[in-house]
Design an enzyme around this catalytic site. Structure first.
Site, short mmCIF file in Angstrom:
data_model
loop_
_atom_site.label_atom_id
_atom_site.label_comp_id
_atom_site.label_asym_id
_atom_site.label_seq_id
_atom_site.Cartn_x
_atom_site.Cartn_y
_atom_site.Cartn_z
N ARG A 143 0.83 -1.20 0.00
CA ARG A 143 0.00 0.00 0.00
C ARG A 143 0.87 1.26 0.00
O ARG A 143 0.47 2.31 -0.49
CB ARG A 143 -0.96 -0.01 1.21
CG ARG A 143 -1.80 1.25 1.33
CD ARG A 143 -3.05 1.02 2.18
NE ARG A 143 -2.77 0.37 3.43
CZ ARG A 143 -2.31 0.99 4.53
NH1 ARG A 143 -2.07 2.30 4.50
NH2 ARG A 143 -2.09 0.32 5.63
N TYR A 183 -15.80 14.48 -17.60
CA TYR A 183 -16.22 13.09 -17.50
C TYR A 183 -17.29 13.01 -16.41
O TYR A 183 -17.15 13.60 -15.33
CB TYR A 183 -15.01 12.22 -17.16
CG TYR A 183 -15.31 10.79 -16.81
CD1 TYR A 183 -16.07 9.99 -17.66
CD2 TYR A 183 -14.85 10.23 -15.63
CE1 TYR A 183 -16.35 8.67 -17.34
CE2 TYR A 183 -15.11 8.91 -15.30
CZ TYR A 183 -15.86 8.14 -16.16
OH TYR A 183 -16.14 6.83 -15.85
N ASP A 194 -6.65 17.01 -16.56
CA ASP A 194 -6.81 15.61 -16.95
C ASP A 194 -6.32 15.47 -18.39
O ASP A 194 -6.91 16.03 -19.31
CB ASP A 194 -8.29 15.21 -16.84
CG ASP A 194 -8.51 13.72 -17.06
OD1 ASP A 194 -7.79 13.12 -17.88
OD2 ASP A 194 -9.43 13.16 -16.43
N LYS A 209 -7.06 3.88 -20.12
CA LYS A 209 -7.29 4.23 -21.51
C LYS A 209 -6.01 4.04 -22.34
O LYS A 209 -5.49 2.94 -22.43
CB LYS A 209 -7.80 5.67 -21.61
CG LYS A 209 -9.06 6.08 -20.84
CD LYS A 209 -9.95 5.05 -20.28
CE LYS A 209 -11.27 5.62 -19.73
NZ LYS A 209 -11.34 5.59 -18.27
#
Length: 405
Positions: free
Chosen positions: A69, A122, A194, A219
């Protein structure tokens, strides 16, 4: 490979080599998948030093690992590579694009702070701001960033973050990044961009003055539709703070296997992006002359409102386009149900062509009046153009559009 060395290389060479080292133990050429949760310390003092470094943002982990983590060798190779590609100091890879977006806002904002965001985001990014951040006392306004003057007029004394995509999803509106940065910086606000649609192959917002870049690496960065992942790139101190203050406490951990998948995908990023763009331009030119189509949104077309801006701040136009069908929702439904080669699915950036209808899927959470105000009509169709032969894709669209006009 050290980032300083990688910065002297061309982009394609960086995609292949930055952040990756032959394994010291085995000599493995490809970065191994370190599928482990925890790591042994050399001794008590080593463990104590690692914990001290991990929770001191000015230092950060340097001489080992604690727990996946907190970081992982496969993940760190990916972070180093993307930081080099975006020309940032450091990066933090996370489990998804939304994990990246949410972590940034959790660090940069608090009760009473104001976020100024573009009105074409988005759908889930927008929903996060209005459904989650508002609950924590963060104020959010959505405006049209296509005119930087709108940003100037909408800033407030408590504006902490200016946030946008360029191009936007799915309208393909583009923002003058440098102009918005100048306005926001003068007001003391951080600029978060972004860059998912363009990737650093075509556009590097940090070099235009942005403070932070986020990606859904699901993506184009991975490019094969087989893993979910996200990343944040920025100054090293900011990334260290993001890791130890937010990420270590909230989670959103990228798996070592997914980090490895993105590393693999990035090696072919330049080749794929060239083909995505080549196909997208051919299809955009075809669609703008089709009788069923009212308008085509693609920055590579000279008639696009921000074509000149994109030519100034980027080296290409990307592989996503959208188009408006004259007969609205029913025409969109007919097209979706008729295509055979294009896949009816959400997401984008896959090697296969994906087609979707924002009004009923990705932006269904946006109230209709707000969606229409942002230019997202009922007949808007988004196309993530793959790397197939463009002629085959055009034939599929031709037969799918038959009977929609």
């Amino acid at each position: 490979m050290k980032p300083e060395t990688a910065k002297e290389m061309g982009f394609a060479t960086q995609c292949c080599h930055a952040g990756q080292h032959c394994d010291k133990l085995t000599g493995a050429h490809n970065t191994p998948i370190y599928q482990t949760t925890t790591y042994a310390f050399r001794d008590v003092d080593h463990g104590a030093q690692l914990f001290s470094d991990a929770f001191t943002p000015e230092v950060g982990l340097q001489d080992g690992y604690i727990y996946t983590r907190f970081g992982n060798p496969t993940q760190n190779a990916l972070e180093e590579k993307v930081a080099v590609l975006e020309e940032g100091e450091a990066a933090l890879a996370l489990s998804s694009g939304m994990a990246a977006v949410s972590a940034v806002f959790m660090l940069l904002t608090g009760p009473g702070d104001h976020v100024l965001a573009d009105n074409s985001l988005y759908g889930t990014s927008r929903d996060f701001l209005v459904q989650i951040m508002v609950k924590f006392g963060v104020l959010v306004d959505f405006i049209d960033f296509s005119d930087p003057e709108n940003v100037q007029k909408s800033l407030k004394p408590n504006t902490k973050v200016v946030y946008f995509e360029s191009p936007t999803n799915p309208r393909l509106k583009c923002v003058d990044i440098a102009a918005v940065v100048a306005i926001a910086k003068a007001a003391g606000a951080a600029v978060v961009v972004d860059n998912t649609f363009m990737t650093p192959y075509f556009q590097k917002p940090l070099t235009l003055g942005a403070d932070v870049v986020v990606h859904s690496m699901t993506k184009y960065m991975s490019g094969h539709g087989d893993c979910i992942s996200g990343i944040v790139v920025g100054k090293r101190l900011f990334i260290n703070e993001l890791r130890c203050i937010v990420h270590n406490n909230i989670g959103g951990v990228i798996s070592p296997f997914n980090a490895w998948l993105v590393l693999r995908g990035l090696k072919t990023l330049p080749l794929r992006m060239k083909k995505h763009q080549e196909n997208a331009l051919q299809i955009a030119e075809y669609l703008q002359n089709h009788p069923a189509v009212a308008a085509v949104n693609y920055p590579g077309l000279p008639g696009h409102p921000q074509h000149a801006i994109v030519r100034k701040q980027a080296t290409g136009f990307g592989g996503v386009l959208s188009f408006e069908l004259k007969n609205g929702y029913e025409a969109g439904k007919k097209l979706m149900n008729s295509v055979k080669l294009c896949t009816l699915a959400v997401s984008l950036g896959d090697v296969d062509t994906l087609i979707e209808h924002p009004a009923s899927t990705t932006h269904a959470v946006v109230p209709r009046e707000e969606r229409l105000a942002a230019g997202l009509s009922d007949g808007l169709v988004r196309l993530s153009v793959g790397i197939e032969d463009a002629e085959d894709l055009i034939r599929d669209l031709e037969q799918g559009l038959a009977g929609t006009y």
